[in-house]
Design a protein around this motif. Structure first.
Motif, PDB file in Angstrom:
ATOM      1  N   ARG A  35      -3.269  15.229  -7.634  1.00 43.26           N
ATOM      2  CA  ARG A  35      -3.609  14.117  -6.424  1.00 43.26           C
ATOM      3  C   ARG A  35      -2.709  14.810  -5.467  1.00 43.26           C
ATOM      4  O   ARG A  35      -1.794  15.619  -4.932  1.00 43.26           O
ATOM      5  CB  ARG A  35      -2.678  12.995  -6.821  1.00 43.26           C
ATOM      6  N   TRP A  36      -3.719  14.518  -3.977  1.00 43.49           N
ATOM      7  CA  TRP A  36      -3.192  14.892  -3.258  1.00 43.49           C
ATOM      8  C   TRP A  36      -3.495  16.375  -2.963  1.00 43.49           C
ATOM      9  O   TRP A  36      -4.008  16.724  -1.902  1.00 43.49           O
ATOM     10  CB  TRP A  36      -1.446  14.226  -2.542  1.00 43.49           C
ATOM     11  N   ASP A  48       1.065  -1.400  -0.093  1.00 39.34           N
ATOM     12  CA  ASP A  48       0.048   0.100  -0.491  1.00 39.34           C
ATOM     13  C   ASP A  48       1.321   1.500  -0.116  1.00 39.34           C
ATOM     14  O   ASP A  48       0.273   2.252  -0.764  1.00 39.34           O
ATOM     15  CB  ASP A  48      -0.621  -0.037   1.188  1.00 39.34           C
ATOM     16  N   PHE A  49       2.028   1.367   0.109  1.00 39.55           N
ATOM     17  CA  PHE A  49       2.457   2.550   0.754  1.00 39.55           C
ATOM     18  C   PHE A  49       3.372   3.353  -0.308  1.00 39.55           C
ATOM     19  O   PHE A  49       3.186   3.710  -0.968  1.00 39.55           O
ATOM     20  CB  PHE A  49       4.032   2.636   1.733  1.00 39.55           C
ATOM     21  N   ARG A  81      -0.128  14.049 -11.735  1.00 45.71           N
ATOM     22  CA  ARG A  81       0.560  14.227 -10.745  1.00 45.71           C
ATOM     23  C   ARG A  81       0.493  15.229  -9.184  1.00 45.71           C
ATOM     24  O   ARG A  81      -0.279  15.116  -8.014  1.00 45.71           O
ATOM     25  CB  ARG A  81       1.966  13.855 -10.914  1.00 45.71           C
ATOM     26  N   SER A  93      -5.480  -0.329   4.251  1.00 49.45           N
ATOM     27  CA  SER A  93      -4.649  -0.699   5.260  1.00 49.45           C
ATOM     28  C   SER A  93      -3.811   0.388   5.946  1.00 49.45           C
ATOM     29  O   SER A  93      -2.717   0.125   5.245  1.00 49.45           O
ATOM     30  CB  SER A  93      -4.938  -2.207   5.650  1.00 49.45           C
ATOM     31  N   LEU A 112      -5.894   5.679  -9.689  1.00 48.36           N
ATOM     32  CA  LEU A 112      -4.948   5.025  -9.140  1.00 48.36           C
ATOM     33  C   LEU A 112      -4.219   3.298  -9.150  1.00 48.36           C
ATOM     34  O   LEU A 112      -3.469   2.874  -8.807  1.00 48.36           O
ATOM     35  CB  LEU A 112      -4.135   5.254  -7.105  1.00 48.36           C
ATOM     36  N   PHE A 159      -5.734   4.926   3.034  1.00 49.44           N
ATOM     37  CA  PHE A 159      -5.460   3.388   2.134  1.00 49.44           C
ATOM     38  C   PHE A 159      -6.216   2.796   3.094  1.00 49.44           C
ATOM     39  O   PHE A 159      -6.220   2.506   4.312  1.00 49.44           O
ATOM     40  CB  PHE A 159      -5.157   3.301   1.931  1.00 49.44           C
ATOM     41  N   ARG A 216      -4.409   0.536 -11.665  1.00 47.07           N
ATOM     42  CA  ARG A 216      -3.135  -0.289 -11.868  1.00 47.07           C
ATOM     43  C   ARG A 216      -4.169  -1.370 -13.244  1.00 47.07           C
ATOM     44  O   ARG A 216      -4.590  -1.780 -12.585  1.00 47.07           O
ATOM     45  CB  ARG A 216      -2.415  -0.726 -11.331  1.00 47.07           C
ATOM     46  N   ARG A 254       2.067   6.799  -5.311  1.00 47.10           N
ATOM     47  CA  ARG A 254       2.294   7.582  -5.567  1.00 47.10           C
ATOM     48  C   ARG A 254       1.379   8.640  -5.653  1.00 47.10           C
ATOM     49  O   ARG A 254       1.232   9.049  -6.838  1.00 47.10           O
ATOM     50  CB  ARG A 254       1.434   6.442  -7.103  1.00 47.10           C
ATOM     51  N   ALA A 255       0.192   8.350  -4.887  1.00 42.84           N
ATOM     52  CA  ALA A 255      -1.118   8.726  -4.697  1.00 42.84           C
ATOM     53  C   ALA A 255      -0.183  10.543  -3.781  1.00 42.84           C
ATOM     54  O   ALA A 255      -0.821  12.016  -4.643  1.00 42.84           O
ATOM     55  CB  ALA A 255      -2.062   8.933  -3.158  1.00 42.84           C
ATOM     56  N   MET A 257      -0.003   4.566  -1.903  1.00 38.44           N
ATOM     57  CA  MET A 257      -0.001   6.071  -1.176  1.00 38.44           C
ATOM     58  C   MET A 257       1.436   6.616  -1.683  1.00 38.44           C
ATOM     59  O   MET A 257       0.728   7.903  -1.690  1.00 38.44           O
ATOM     60  CB  MET A 257      -0.183   5.875   0.250  1.00 38.44           C
ATOM     61  N   MET A 272      -8.655   9.178  -8.064  1.00 39.82           N
ATOM     62  CA  MET A 272      -7.445   9.357  -8.087  1.00 39.82           C
ATOM     63  C   MET A 272      -6.830   8.496  -9.472  1.00 39.82           C
ATOM     64  O   MET A 272      -5.544   9.023  -9.603  1.00 39.82           O
ATOM     65  CB  MET A 272      -7.005   9.194  -6.620  1.00 39.82           C
ATOM     66  N   TYR A 305     -10.040   4.441  -6.106  1.00 42.08           N
ATOM     67  CA  TYR A 305      -8.899   4.006  -6.698  1.00 42.08           C
ATOM     68  C   TYR A 305      -8.944   4.258  -8.070  1.00 42.08           C
ATOM     69  O   TYR A 305      -7.982   5.645  -8.568  1.00 42.08           O
ATOM     70  CB  TYR A 305      -7.728   2.487  -7.131  1.00 42.08           C
ATOM     71  N   GLY A 364       1.814  11.765  -5.101  1.00 40.26           N
ATOM     72  CA  GLY A 364       3.152  12.901  -5.726  1.00 40.26           C
ATOM     73  C   GLY A 364       4.531  12.784  -6.116  1.00 40.26           C
ATOM     74  O   GLY A 364       5.343  13.582  -6.773  1.00 40.26           O
ATOM     75  N   ASN A 421      -0.023   0.211   6.163  1.00 38.39           N
ATOM     76  CA  ASN A 421       0.961   0.028   5.721  1.00 38.39           C
ATOM     77  C   ASN A 421       1.301   0.638   4.314  1.00 38.39           C
ATOM     78  O   ASN A 421       1.510  -0.093   3.708  1.00 38.39           O
ATOM     79  CB  ASN A 421       0.705  -1.765   5.145  1.00 38.39           C
ATOM     80  N   CYS A 422       0.962   1.958   4.971  1.00 43.89           N
ATOM     81  CA  CYS A 422       0.534   2.220   3.231  1.00 43.89           C
ATOM     82  C   CYS A 422       1.854   3.858   3.906  1.00 43.89           C
ATOM     83  O   CYS A 422       2.294   4.286   3.117  1.00 43.89           O
ATOM     84  CB  CYS A 422       0.046   3.489   2.819  1.00 43.89           C
ATOM     85  N   LEU A 423       3.059   4.082   5.165  1.00 43.00           N
ATOM     86  CA  LEU A 423       3.613   4.521   4.659  1.00 43.00           C
ATOM     87  C   LEU A 423       5.147   3.581   4.551  1.00 43.00           C
ATOM     88  O   LEU A 423       4.710   2.445   4.749  1.00 43.00           O
ATOM     89  CB  LEU A 423       3.837   4.546   6.314  1.00 43.00           C
TER      90      LEU A 423
END
Lengths: 332, 326
Positions: free
Chosen positions: B88-89, A227-228, B85, B98, B57, B96, B59, A233-234, A231, B55, B52, A236, B101-103
Motif C-alpha cells: 500500500r502507498w 478518514d485519517f 502493508r 474527504s 482497505l 480519500f 473493513r 492504514r493506507a 489513510m 487497496m 477501498y 502503512g 479529514n484524512c490528516l
C-alpha cells in the motif's frame, strides 16, 4: 499563553461567584449563628457581656450593625488572605486547620482512585473499541454498564462487609486511614499501612467509575470511523500505532474534559464512601460540621470543594492544551 | 502499453443481519500504464467500495467475495498482512473522499510525511525525510515552512494538496482519487486537478478517478466507466460517453450536470432514487427509473454489447440518434 490567562480569568470569576454565594447563604438562612453560639456559650459559662458579643461577632465575621456590603468585602478580603475564620465546634482551631487533615486524605483517596480508574477505563475502552463486537467487548460493555448502575452505598456496604467486617474474608481494616497509635519504623512501612487502609475504598470508587469504559469506547469507535485512520492504514502505519497514536490519542480529548466533571461527582460520592469505610476525609469533617451546625466550617468545606473543582478543571484544561494542538494557537 | 491494473470479476459483499448485500457485483476493468480512468455513478453505487478493495482497505462487514485484483502481475487479494502493508502507498496510493479529514489532527504535517518513509523502510532519519517532504510539498504549491504546522492551520484546498503530495511520496504506479474535490469549490477543484494531471505526465502514474461529477471527469479522463447498483453498465472513452452514450443511465447522468463549458440549459436529472441493494429485481437493475424501459427489461438481464474494450449492458440502448445537446 493567552488561552491560559483566559481560563485563569474565568476561574477567578467562578471563584468569586462561589465566595459570594458562600457569603450570602448563611445570612439568608433563618436563625443567627452568632446567637446560636451565644446560647451555647451561655449554657456552659452562664454569663455573657457586650464585650464578649462583640468579640464573637468579630471572630465569626457576623455583625448586625455593619452594612452587609461592607462585611461582604471584608469577608472576600479575608478569604484571599487565608483567614477563613474559626470553627465553632472545634473552637481553638481555625477553619483551615480543621479542614486540612480531612482534605489531605480526601485528595489522596480521590487522586489515587482517579488515576487508577482513568488508566483502567481508558485502556479497556480502547481495547473494547478496537475489538468491537468480540466477546471481550461484550463482556466489558455489559460489565461496565452493570457497575454504573449499582448505587454507591450498596457496593460500599457490600465490599466493607465482605472484606473488612466478615469473619472469613475480613482481611482489611474496617476504618481509619492509618492504624491508630501505629509508630512506623520507616517511610516504606508507613506507605504500606496507608495503602492497606486505602485499598478497599479505592477499589470501591474505581469499580463505581467503571462505566467510564463506555465513554472511551464510544469516543474511540467514533475516531476509528474517521478518514485519517483509513489513510493511516493506507500509508502503512502499523496497526498498534493506528490504535494508540491515531485512534486513542484523538479519542482521549473529550475524555480529558469529562475528567474534571468526574472529580465533582467523586467529591459528592466520597461522602458515602468515607462514612461507610470510616475514612477520615473531608466527607467526615462535613458531616461533623453539619451535626454541630458549624457554619464557618461548612462554608470552608464548600469553598474548599470549589477550589478543588476549579483546580481539577484547570488541570484538565492544561492537559487538553498539551494533547490538542488546535487549542494552542488560539490566542494568536 | 500494457495493463497496469487488472480487476476481474470482483464482487464485494456487505454482511448484514439479513444476509449478505452485494455492493459490487462481478466488476471487471483494467487500467493501462499512464492512463486515467474515470468511475462514475450515484452515491452508494459501489464506487468507493471498489476503491477501498483495490487497496484492501475495506473493513468488516465488507468482504471481497470473489474475483482477482492484479497490479503489475501481483494479486492483491492473495497478499499477507505485512506484504500488503508494504505494498500500500508504495504501489497504489489514494486521495480519500474527504481529504479534509484524512490528516491526523494532532500530528504535525512533517511527521505525517515522516511516517510514510519510516513505515516503508525508506529512511529513519528525520532530516532526510524532511528534505523529501519539502520537495513534495513545494510541488503542490505549499511553502516548505508550513510543514511545521498542524492540519487545522491549513485551508481545505491546502489540506487537499498536502494529501496529494503525501499520496505521491513513494511514487506509486496508481493513484486512486475517490471524489477528491467534492468538498471544494469549482475554482479550487480545477486548479488541484490540473496540478495532478501535470504531475501525472511528469511522474508517469495511472489514475483511477472516482466522482459523480461527470463533466469534471470528461475533462480529465481517457476512459470512463459508468456504475449503477454495483455493476459497471457502460465503459467507453470519455468523448463517446459525452457525445454518444449508449446506456440510458449514462445519458441521464450526463444530463444531470451542467457542462463546464457551453451554454447552461435545462438539467433533466434522473427520476427515482438509487436501487436498494438488498432487493435487486429481476431483469435490468435500472428498470424502474429508465425512460426507455421495455417489457424485456423487467424479465431478462441485459446482455453485454462489446465493441473492443468498450461495452454497455442494455436491451434498448440510446443508439446514435441522440446528440450530446438536443
Amino acid at each position: 499563553m493567552n488561552y491560559i490567562f483566559k481560563r485563569l480569568g474565568f476561574y477567578l470569576i467562578a471563584f468569586v461567584a462561589a465566595v459570594t454565594i458562600n457569603f450570602f447563604i448563611p445570612r439568608l438562612m433563618p436563625g443567627d449563628p452568632v446567637q446560636m453560639y451565644m446560647a451555647k456559650l451561655y449554657q456552659t459559662s452562664g454569663k455573657i457581656d457586650a464585650e464578649t458579643i462583640a468579640a464573637v461577632e468579630k471572630l465569626f465575621g457576623f455583625s448586625k450593625t455593619k452594612p452587609i456590603i461592607e462585611s461582604y468585602f471584608e469577608y472576600v478580603g479575608s478569604i484571599f488572605q487565608g483567614n477563613w475564620g474559626f470553627s465553632f465546634s472545634q473552637y481553638p482551631l481555625t477553619v483551615i486547620q480543621a479542614l486540612t487533615r480531612g482534605l489531605s486524605w480526601t485528595v489522596f483517596l480521590m487522586g489515587t482512585s482517579l488515576i487508577i480508574s482513568f488508566l483502567i477505563n481508558n485502556l479497556l475502552g480502547i481495547v473494547a473499541a478496537w475489538r468491537r463486537g468480540s466477546k471481550l467487548d461484550s463482556f466489558l460493555t455489559v460489565g461496565g454498564q452493570l457497575m454504573a448502575n449499582i448505587p454507591a452505598v450498596v457496593l460500599a456496604l457490600l465490599i466493607s462487609y465482605t472484606f473488612a467486617r466478615s469473619e472469613k474474608f475480613g482481611i482489611f481494616p474496617a476504618g481509619y486511614a492509618v492504624t491508630p497509635l501505629f509508630r512506623p519504623a520507616n517511610v516504606l512501612q508507613y506507605i504500606g499501612d496507608v495503602a492497606y487502609h486505602a485499598f478497599l475504598p479505592v477499589t470501591c470508587i474505581v469499580m463505581l467509575q467503571l462505566n467510564g469504559i463506555m465513554g472511551m469506547r464510544a469516543n474511540m469507535i467514533n475516531q476509528l470511523g474517521e478518514d485519517f485512520i483509513a489513510m493511516g492504514r493506507a500509508k502503512g502505519v502499523p496497526e498498534y500505532k493506528l490504535m494508540i497514536s491515531y485512534g486513542a490519542r484523538n479519542a482521549l480529548l473529550p475524555v480529558a474534559t469529562t475528567l474534571a466533571m468526574q472529580i465533582g461527582f467523586m467529591l459528592g460520592g466520597s461522602l458515602i464512601i468515607e462514612v461507610v469505610f470510616n475514612y477520615p476525609g473531608l466527607g467526615k469533617v462535613m458531616i461533623g460540621a453539619l451535626d454541630s451546625r458549624d457554619y464557618p466550617l461548612m462554608q470552608g468545606i464548600l469553598l474548599m470543594s470549589t477550589i478543588l473543582m476549579l483546580s481539577a478543571n484547570f488541570i484538565a484544561d492544561m492537559m487538553l492544551l498539551i494533547l490538542d494542538p488546535r487549542l494552542r494557537k488560539q490566542g494568536r | 502499453m500494457s495493463a497496469l491494473l487488472e480487476v476481474k470479476n470482483l464482487s464485494v459483499d456487505y454482511i448484514t443481519l439479513n444476509g449478505a448485500v452485494r455492493a459490487v457485483d462481478d466488476v471487471s476493468f483494467s487500467i493501462e500504464e499512464e492512463q486515467s480512468m474515470g468511475l462514475a455513478g450515484e452515491s452508494g453505487c459501489g464506487k468507493s467500495t471498489i476503491a477501498y478493495s483495490l487497496m484492501r482497505l475495506h473493513r468488516p462487514p465488507a468482504l471481497i467475495a470473489d474475483g482477482s485484483i492484479k497490479l503489475g502481475g501481483r494479486d492483491i487479494i492473495k497478499m499477507g498482512e505485512e506484504e500488503l502493508r508494504q505494498f500500500r502507498w508504495d504501489q497504489i496510493s489514494m486521495v480519500f473522499q474527504s481529504a479534509m479529514n484524512c490528516l491526523n489532527p494532532v500530528v504535525k504535517l512533517e511527521k505525517q510525511f515522516f511516517e510514510i518513509y519510516k513505515n516503508h523502510g525508506i529512511t529513519k532519519n528525520r532530516q532526510e525525510a524532511r528534505a523529501r517532504a519539502e520537495k513534495l510539498i513545494e510541488i503542490v504549491g505549499i511553502p516548505k515552512e508550513r510543514l511545521n504546522d498542524y492540519p487545522h492551520q491549513f485551508s481545505g484546498g491546502m489540506r487537499q494538496r498536502a494529501v496529494i503530495a503525501m499520496a505521491l511520496a513513494l511514487k506509486p504506479k496508481l493513484l486512486i482519487m475517490d471524489e477528491p474535490t467534492t468538498a471544494l469549490d469549482t475554482v479550487v477543484q480545477r486548479e488541484i486537478l490540473q496540478r495532478v494531471y501535470e504531475l501525472k505526465k511528469e511522474l508517469k502514474f495511472s489514475i483511477l478517478f472516482i466522482t459523480h461529477d461527470l463533466s469534471l471527469m470528461m475533462e480529465f479522463c481517457d476512459n470512463v466507466s459508468i456504475m449503477y447498483a454495483g455493476k459497471i453498465v457502460e465503459q467507453a472513452p470519455a468523448q463517446t460517453i459525452l457525445k454518444n452514450p449508449q446506456h440510458p443511465y449514462s445519458y441521464g447522468l450526463k444530463n444531470s450536470f451542467p457542462s463546464l463549458h457551453g451554454d447552461i440549459g435545462y438539467m433533466e436529472g434522473i427520476p427515482g432514487s438509487p436501487l436498494n441493494m438488498s432487493r435487486i429485481p429481476r431483469g435490468c437493475r435500472f428498470q424502474d427509473r429508465c425512460f426507455r424501459a421495455q417489457d424485456i427489461c423487467f424479465k431478462e438481464v441485459p446482455p453485454r454489447q462489446q465493441r473492443g474494450n468498450d461495452f454497455y449492458d442494455c436491451h434498448n440502448p440510446m443508439g446514435t440518434l441522440t446528440g450530446s445537446r438536443n
